[in-house]
Design an enzyme around this catalytic site. Structure first.
Site, mmCIF file in Angstrom:
data_model
loop_
_atom_site.group_PDB
_atom_site.id
_atom_site.type_symbol
_atom_site.label_atom_id
_atom_site.label_comp_id
_atom_site.label_asym_id
_atom_site.label_seq_id
_atom_site.Cartn_x
_atom_site.Cartn_y
_atom_site.Cartn_z
ATOM 1 N N SER A 112 0.816 -1.206 0.000
ATOM 2 C CA SER A 112 0.000 0.000 0.000
ATOM 3 C C SER A 112 0.858 1.268 0.000
ATOM 4 C CB SER A 112 -0.964 -0.047 1.199
ATOM 5 O OG SER A 112 -1.955 0.932 1.108
ATOM 6 N N HIS A 135 -2.761 -1.037 -4.762
ATOM 7 C CA HIS A 135 -4.218 -0.928 -4.903
ATOM 8 C C HIS A 135 -4.636 0.537 -4.809
ATOM 9 C CE1 HIS A 135 -4.736 -0.047 -0.629
ATOM 10 N NE2 HIS A 135 -3.931 -1.066 -0.356
#
Length: 234
Positions: A112, A135
């Site tokens: 992340s 993501h």
């Protein structure tokens, strides 16, 4: 003995508060090791059972490392699940703006918001078994469904994409493809890449471990010393 006890107490406090055995002012080494583990904590305090890295601890350490003439390089070791986007970007920007050589090493995971932090160093390495999850930005809790909310998320996401593509060799199109890929993650969209794939995509510079990271950092330190002695670096 009192001095030894005081020193031991200070070391224990440092480990508990900052996750470090020494601070940049110790002068024991010319390399400062900064660890980013667990979840990057931002403006909200996470529950006590969470393993966290607090950005308000890291920023003063980076400032101290930059100002300390005895510190010639910074090693950033990551094993993080991600966390607060703004805090992560702040840490990444700080690392990227250091005047001293920096090397990042991803062990276990750099997921992340850990991705921008990993690529913020001058050179990045990832362990062969380590992974990185890419993501879109997500918000937890109540989300106000108005256009301004989605515009804010879109702008924040663009900041992440712009930073990562500017500080690595991954193409923007490829990074967005990995970010918005469907069907790979069980409950979300995105992609998890292992060490070799991260290098193949140009996200990370090379595969390696601690020895490789130290070797590269020392090489860059020597290179900087040569440039300074030649009058090329102030």
């Amino acid at each position: 003995m009192p001095q030894q006890d005081d020193k031991r107490s200070t070391t224990v406090d440092t480990i508990q508060q900052l996750g470090q055995t020494n601070t940049p002012t110790s002068g024991e080494s010319n390399i400062y090791c900064m660890s980013i583990i667990g979840q990057v904590e931002g403006h909200l305090i996470l529950p006590p059972q969470n393993k966290t890295t607090k950005y308000e601890h890291l920023i003063p350490q980076l400032v101290a490392a930059e100002q300390n003439p005895k510190i010639e390089g910074v090693l950033v070791v990551l094993n993080t699940v991600g966390g607060d986007v703004e805090a992560g970007l702040a840490i990444a920007e700080m690392i990227a703006s250091l005047s001293k050589p920096t090397v990042a090493l991803v062990l276990g995971g750099g997921h992340s918001i850990g991705v921008p932090i990993a690529v913020s160093a001058n050179y990045s390495l990832i362990a062969e078994t380590a992974t990185m999850t890419i993501h879109p930005i997500r918000l937890n809790g109540l989300v106000i469904g108005v256009p301004q909310t989605f515009e804010y998320l879109d702008k924040m996401q663009e900041r992440v994409i712009r930073f990562v593509t500017r500080h690595s060799r991954v193409a923007e199109e490829k990074f967005k493809e990995l970010m918005f890929k469907t069907g790979e993650l069980t409950r979300d969209i995105g992609t998890t890449v292992i060490g070799s794939d991260a290098v193949r995509y140009g996200l990370i510079d090379g595969i390696g471990g601690l020895g490789d990271a130290m070797k590269e950092l020392n090489r860059r330190i020597e290179e900087r010393r040569s440039m300074k002695s030649g009058g090329m670096v102030q």
